[in-house]
Design an enzyme around this catalytic site. Sequence first.
Site, PDB file in Angstrom:
ATOM      1  CG  ASP A   1      39.005  42.184  35.887  1.00  0.00           C
ATOM      2  OD1 ASP A   1      39.107  41.249  36.716  1.00  0.00           O
ATOM      3  OD2 ASP A   1      39.802  43.132  35.873  1.00  0.00           O
TER       4      ASP A   1
HETATM    5  C1  BGC Z   1      41.627  42.031  38.644  1.00  0.00           C
HETATM    6  C2  BGC Z   1      42.124  40.951  37.717  1.00  0.00           C
HETATM    7  C3  BGC Z   1      42.202  39.647  38.457  1.00  0.00           C
HETATM    8  C4  BGC Z   1      40.825  39.326  38.990  1.00  0.00           C
HETATM    9  C5  BGC Z   1      40.742  37.992  39.689  1.00  0.00           C
HETATM   10  C6  BGC Z   1      40.361  41.628  39.377  1.00  0.00           C
HETATM   11  O1  BGC Z   1      40.046  42.500  40.391  1.00  0.00           O
HETATM   12  O2  BGC Z   1      41.429  43.212  37.920  1.00  0.00           O
HETATM   13  O3  BGC Z   1      43.361  41.315  37.179  1.00  0.00           O
HETATM   14  O4  BGC Z   1      42.706  38.656  37.636  1.00  0.00           O
HETATM   15  O5  BGC Z   1      40.444  40.318  39.897  1.00  0.00           O
HETATM   16  O6  BGC Z   1      41.390  37.995  40.877  1.00  0.00           O
END
Ligand code: BGC
Length: 762
Positions: A301
């Site tokens: 993530d």
């Molecule tokens: C989120 C993810 C997301 C990623 C990219 C993160 O803050 O938890 O679900 O896909 O950002 O935007």
Amino acid sequence: MKTKIVLFLFFIITAYFNSLIASNFNHNFLSKLNNPIDSIEYKINILLKKMTLQEKVGQMNQYNGFWEVTGPAPKDGNAKSKYEHLKMGLVGSVLNVKGVENVRKIQEIVVKESRLGIPLLFGFDVIHGYKTLSPIPLAEAASWDLTAIQKSARIAAIEASAVGINWTFAPMVDISRDARWGRVMEGAGEDPYLGSKIAAARVKGFQGTDLSANNTIAATAKHFAGYGFAESGKDYNTVDIGTSTLYNIVFPPFQAAVQSDVKTVMNSFNVINGIPSTANKFLQRDILKDKWSFKGFVISDWGSGAEMIDHGFAKDLKQVAKISANAGSDMDMESYAYVTYLKELVETGKVSIKVIDDAVKRILRVKFELGLFDDPYKYCNSKREKELIYHPDHLAAALDIAKKSIVLLKNNQQLLPLQKTQKNIAVIGALANEKNSPLGSWRIGSDDNSAVSVIEGLKKYTSNFVYAKGTDVTVGPVSFIQELNINETDKSEFNEAIELAKKSDVVIMVLGEHGFQTGEGRSRTKIDLPGVQQQLLEEVYKVNQNIVLVLMNGRPLAVTWADEHIPAIVEAWQLGTQSGNAIAEVLFGDYNPAGKIPMTFPRSIGQVPIYYNHYNTGRPGPKPEVFWSHYSDESTKPLYPFGYGLSYTKFEYSNLQINNSNPSAIKVSLTVKNIGSFTGEEVTQLYIHDRVASVVRPVKELKGFLKYSLKPNESKLVEFVLTNKELGFYNNNGEFIVEPGEFDVMIGTNSENGLTGSFIKK
Ligand code: BGC
């Protein structure tokens, strides 16, 4: 001076020839990888052999790219090095670059200027649509309509692929039981069975039947694992759950996604039982890649690698790189750990080249499967971009699933549907006039204010209404990034609304949460109507009780007062682009609502977490004395149970039959009849309870459902077959076991009401 000029010219000429050499090399080399007869695995191996360690590490690196492609640089400090890294083959993927022109430009840098020209993946959070937005995922789950959900993901993929995106960070398949958690809006609710079916439908929708087509994109099952169990519903918080919950509740939707061939899995920000997911070998290697034979790759993530320093699990970025790569996190999103340290870690023997090769093969596999080596610009067609965004078919499908996501929570004296000839309607509430909030919070590709508001939707039916806002929900600017300010004090517009209600025959009140009150980082400790909206509701009720309450929200709300007083309540979530049209069709009866809530609605915040598939405890009660599992100041029952939702018609359930003669295919059937006066859809749900087991089983578990439509007086024989898959469970060693014994079964219209029986499984 002269020397400087000579040197300068020398650099320019060398750079020019280098780029020519690179582009020729790319061209010749890449064309060798296009032979359709060779298998993808063969091509991966050829390519891998050509790659330097640095280039391999580059594939494992993802950058955020808010590039102004035509301008000089991204806004963040690493702009220059990001460009250089693209040319050096040090980037495997970017996120947040969108638009055919931008994608093409970035892809060209890599394909033409890097030594091997390995195309980039372009990732984006296409959560419930790109421009045309369907309802938020929690709302879609309320439709229990797998075909419509799959179609919604399909449309999202068509629009996203038309703007150059080839990879979505969806579906989020995290189960959650905590309405305080802001990201419940992004999932399918509390149940692993429904969640698994929806996970599979969404993956199929995004990826289609041919991933190499130009309108399908790779999906991501996220966040592996346990993210939805953040303590106290506070986003990013600690997760501490037992083995039984992990295997039986958290894992199933991920496994369903893997079985549907999801191409990537995202790990999560949280620690789970003391180990951050990003460094969790048990999750990423033992379960996902070994036990489930997942062939795609794991993406971290956003910065979840670097966050392990704050977690207290790694002392610096170098250690982050080492432990994440070794634990099976294949691509690093925005931690800069791999690109900075992984090469050195391999060279010093801290990370094995086998780990790197395995990760790189996984990443290349997805690129090959998408067909990027055949045509890196296959998603870069401006004609498609123009034609497909907001295509009428997409708007029609978004309307269809928006209607299907609406849940009728209460309808006393059949106040709904309203007659189209109804006079003197008051419409009250700021959300009635909102074109932005119904888009929800995860809509970074969409256009602001592009939803059809309730007012606009109603206008298509009648001009017999007057609108008064009553109060604002928010104060000040609203944005994806900033904390939202809720209006807690200003009641200056109450009077206008009350006066209007006094002289109206029926009042439609549209109240609830702003779209930005749920989503990432948006947890709440209160789950009632935000701000002064509850007071407004009560004030209006004093002068006119003929109220239809339309709720808009991204999580279950404890609207207990409303349930006790307001005759009609419609759950309309955040329904996306077609919001107002869908609501108006339901209010005026052109569509008979059939949605069922995928998450329990609590009576009060103190009941949270509350979920239908809990254990019985040793003291289920009720008992006359206090020593049973309950609250002294609140019922143990929810406000609305999981699977609950009404219709304008009525369904009668009868004649439950159970046939257990074949122990691995137990047949359960019953008859359902539409005994009302509207055609309507019903979702019949089957729940089981394993009375005695070697690991205690929940009081009820959903194990089947069927959605169908019946005309007035029409009946249907509804049949289910329970196999070992439905009757077994995971023990605390993670083994799936099936035990003989006595089972209760309930088939009904929600998780609390239905016909009950039992059977013995031999
Ligand atoms: C989120 C993810 C997301 C990623 C990219 C993160 O803050 O938890 O679900 O896909 O950002 O935007």
